[in-house]
Design an enzyme around this catalytic site. Structure first.
Site, short mmCIF file in Angstrom:
data_model
loop_
_atom_site.label_atom_id
_atom_site.label_comp_id
_atom_site.label_asym_id
_atom_site.label_seq_id
_atom_site.Cartn_x
_atom_site.Cartn_y
_atom_site.Cartn_z
N TYR A 63 -6.03 6.07 4.99
CA TYR A 63 -6.19 5.08 3.92
C TYR A 63 -5.37 3.83 4.19
CZ TYR A 63 -5.44 2.48 -0.28
OH TYR A 63 -5.34 1.43 -1.16
N CYS A 111 -18.44 2.73 -18.84
CA CYS A 111 -19.70 2.43 -18.15
C CYS A 111 -20.36 1.15 -18.65
CB CYS A 111 -20.66 3.60 -18.29
SG CYS A 111 -20.08 5.10 -17.44
N THR A 161 2.01 5.72 -7.41
CA THR A 161 2.80 4.91 -8.33
C THR A 161 1.91 3.87 -9.00
OG1 THR A 161 4.67 5.13 -6.78
CG2 THR A 161 4.91 3.55 -8.57
N GLU A 199 0.82 -1.21 0.00
CA GLU A 199 0.00 0.00 0.00
C GLU A 199 0.86 1.27 0.00
OE1 GLU A 199 -3.04 0.22 -0.63
OE2 GLU A 199 -3.65 -1.87 -0.43
N ASP A 204 -9.18 6.05 -1.16
CA ASP A 204 -8.14 6.71 -1.95
C ASP A 204 -8.80 7.43 -3.13
OD1 ASP A 204 -8.86 4.67 -3.68
OD2 ASP A 204 -6.84 3.86 -3.91
#
Length: 354
Positions: free
Chosen positions: A123, A201, A46, A40, A141
């Site tokens: 987070y 979508c 990145t 994480e 996030d």
């Protein structure tokens, strides 16, 4: 802000899609909280494809928290070399040391405790707790904010830090209590692969629940104010070698930008003086045989360097500038270097420079 009425159906659709379509990533094959913590931290700012080899190499070299806690900083930075944001590596090591020293090597399993660790924000805390321990905690996030802003038509500006609280609340309302790991990772995966800045979508597994899609507003969200214009600084870097084939580098200060990494002589081009004049003024040496190497941009979070780089020789009559040392090519390889220096060094190694 609107609501999702059929929460159970929404969760089922998201989890079914995630289990069917999720990418095979190395940190998804473990429940080790230390490994998940490392992944994480690396994934912040990145790309996933970039992180994978770094993660695998890092875990191979520091397989336990004890090995990372006792690692030499030079070795740590070498493992992080090229990932950027090197303070993340230092904070990770500091946080791991706290776990080893204060928690018997067991990563805390509550938000209150894990949030006290160096470098662990809301987070990262939620990601480790939910993925490693199965605790129903939010892990919000940028990807998750983009997904939720469209699902619920949240029009608050996500560039404002306090807005994140809104998303944390709505995620806690929706989170699957039985499988919070898959739920949080499902939201992240959806934002990374389907609900992207240009959303796909027609492929979305939760399109039926998306208020923005039904109103045709999915590309308007999330609302995010533009950052102020980034400062651009022209910079020249000099790969200086001597008659013995050694290279001149120095270590940057232990605090500040690219702290502790090694670099070639570098100057900011802020006036009209010639390069030889500026080099002599700053380093007290005369460089010979200036040859172009590379021109490129290197973008930090707050500034951009417009880099020009040169190959040069230093005569034996000049003293080595203060703070610098000459290193053999093998020694240069072993030093942790920032991305701009890596680019220049790789170009030199490829033999394109005479």
């Amino acid at each position: 802000m609107q609501i999702i009425k059929k929460k159970d159906e929404f969760r089922a659709s998201l989890l079914s899609w995630y289990h069917r379509e999720k990418r095979d990533l190395p940190w998804r094959n473990t429940s080790n909280p230390y490994y998940i913590w490392v992944s994480e931290v690396m994934l912040q700012q990145t790309r996933v494809d970039t992180v994978i080899p770094y993660y695998e190499r890092f875990i191979e070299n520091f397989p336990t928290m004890e090995t990372l806690a006792t690692a030499n900083e030079n070795d740590l930075l070498k493992m992080w070399e090229g990932l950027g944001y090197y303070s993340r590596a230092r904070n990770l090591q500091a946080g791991v040391r706290e776990v080893v020293e204060n928690y018997g090597g067991e990563v805390p399993a509550t938000r209150k405790e894990i949030s006290t660790l160096k470098g662990v924000g809301p987070y990262t805390a939620g990601a480790v707790l939910s993925i490693a321990y199965g605790v129903p905690e939010h892990a919000v996030d940028g990807n998750v904010m983009r997904v939720m802003s469209r699902l619920l038509l949240i029009e608050d500006d996500i560039a404002i830090p306090r807005t994140k609280k809104i998303f944390e609340v709505v995620v806690m309302d929706l989170i699957d209590k039985e499988d919070p790991s898959s739920f949080n990772q499902g939201l992240m995966e959806l934002g990374a692969t389907i609900c992207t800045p240009k959303p796909k979508c027609l492929l979305c597994p939760v399109r039926d629940f998306c208020n923005a899609f039904h109103e045709g507003r999915q590309e308007e969200l999330p609302v995010k104010t533009k950052k102020t214009k980034m400062k651009v600084i022209p910079v020249a870097s000099f790969a200086v070698h001597n008659a013995h084939g050694e290279w001149l580098l120095r270590q940057r200060p232990s605090k500040g930008l690219l702290a502790g990494l090694w670099e070639f002589p570098m100057i900011e081009l802020v006036d009209d003086k010639t390069l030889p004049e500026k080099v002599h003024e700053q380093f007290g040496v005369e460089l010979q045989g200036l040859t172009d190497i590379l021109t490129f941009k290197h973008i930090f979070s707050h500034i951009t360097w417009e880099m020009t780089s040169y190959l040069a020789r230093m005569t034996g009559t000049d003293s080595i500038p203060q703070g610098f040392q000459f290193f053999t090519p093998e020694e240069v390889e072993s030093l942790p270097k920032p991305v701009p220096v890596l680019k220049i060094w790789e170009e030199i190694k490829r033999g394109r420079i005479d």
